[in-house]
Design a protein around this motif. Structure first.
Motif, short mmCIF file in Angstrom:
data_model
loop_
_atom_site.label_atom_id
_atom_site.label_comp_id
_atom_site.label_asym_id
_atom_site.label_seq_id
_atom_site.Cartn_x
_atom_site.Cartn_y
_atom_site.Cartn_z
N HIS A 99 1.91 10.44 0.07
CA HIS A 99 -0.04 10.56 0.34
C HIS A 99 0.32 11.53 -1.11
O HIS A 99 0.18 10.88 -1.98
CB HIS A 99 -0.75 12.07 1.10
N LEU A 100 -1.72 11.37 -1.32
CA LEU A 100 -2.80 10.95 -2.63
C LEU A 100 -2.85 12.21 -2.90
O LEU A 100 -3.49 12.56 -3.89
CB LEU A 100 -3.66 10.00 -2.49
N GLU A 101 -2.68 13.42 -2.38
CA GLU A 101 -3.05 15.10 -2.14
C GLU A 101 -2.14 15.10 -3.61
O GLU A 101 -1.33 14.96 -3.86
CB GLU A 101 -2.94 15.43 -1.46
N ASP B 165 -6.48 8.20 2.98
CA ASP B 165 -5.33 8.87 2.71
C ASP B 165 -5.26 9.70 4.31
O ASP B 165 -6.24 10.10 5.07
CB ASP B 165 -5.51 9.89 1.67
N ARG C 29 -1.91 3.11 -7.64
CA ARG C 29 -2.61 4.12 -6.50
C ARG C 29 -2.90 2.39 -4.94
O ARG C 29 -3.01 2.01 -5.94
CB ARG C 29 -3.57 4.52 -6.31
N THR D 21 -2.82 0.59 1.68
CA THR D 21 -2.23 0.93 2.97
C THR D 21 -0.88 -0.11 3.04
O THR D 21 -0.08 0.21 2.87
CB THR D 21 -3.35 0.79 4.34
#
Length: 234
Positions: A164-166, A192, A215, A218
């Motif tokens: 994930h990108l958090e 996300d 980044r 998907t």
């Protein structure tokens, strides 16, 4: 080398109408010619055309190679498909070429696609399997809600990851992999995973990981995860 697919070749001893047409009308094979068949379950067969019929090409099995290309690890990619279906189909094709054992499709909070046509995905996977000289067709699962996936799947003995990108503490996937095991990695949609979904996954034993500094889209993330898991196990 042309590879053909027939899931029940040992019993039918013939190709499907579509595969027969390709063998006889396109490749112009005749009685006595050799061709190779995979059954998608690990069976790889050296066969000979016994009846060159364009709708039911009959074969004689000369040699069987069971569990052809069987690996000592297992990769399960669970991904929220993109709105643009072409991109997720491309991902499936490339993951099969690289090596994947199971693909699940997730409907998460920010998913833009609510359904997937497994029959079409399977056709793409079959083509990729044949093109890359593999004998195992990956298991393809219908789309389910994210929460349902966390509860329903059997993760016993599986290394579980969520990419994930958090902003949080995440280690690179390649540094967390224990080799020669079963893996399942969750890949989120273009928006996300939500914070709640990430928390649910972590509570269910999924280890948060990063796929690198970039980044990724998907479908790119799915391919990178698949390639990383394969590469570490070489």
């Amino acid at each position: 080398m042309n590879i053909f697919y027939e899931p029940d070749i040992k019993n039918t001893l013939k190709l499907s109408e579509e595969e027969s047409r390709h063998a006889i009308k396109v490749l112009r094979l005749t009685a006595g010619d050799l061709l190779y068949v995979v059954d998608g379950k690990g069976g790889y067969f050296k066969t000979q055309v016994s009846n060159a019929h364009e709708k039911r090409c009959e074969l004689r099995i000369l040699e069987e190679f069971p569990e052809f290309g069987k690996r000592d690890f297992y990769i399960h990619i669970a991904i929220a498909p993109t709105k643009n279906l072409d991109r997720i189909e491309w991902m499936v094709e490339k993951c099969v070429e690289i090596g994947v054992d199971e693909i699940s499709f997730l409907q998460s909070r920010y998913s833009e696609r609510k359904e997937i046509k497994i029959a079409r995905i399977e056709k793409i996977a079959i083509g990729a399997m044949k093109q890359s000289l593999k004998a195992f067709l990956p298991k393809l699962n219908e789309m389910v809600r994210f929460e349902q996936f966390l509860k329903s799947d059997d993760f016993s003995g599986v290394q579980k990851f969520i990419a994930h990108l958090e902003e949080s503490e995440r280690k690179l996937l390649q540094h967390e992999i224990k080799t020669k095991e079963k893996y399942c990695i969750l890949i989120g949609p273009e928006g996300d995973f939500s914070k709640e979904e990430i928390s649910q996954a972590i509570a269910s034993g999924f280890n948060p990981v990063s796929l690198g500094e970039s980044r990724l889209r998907t479908e790119t993330a799915g391919i990178v995860a698949c390639h990383t898991l394969n590469l570490v196990n070489q």
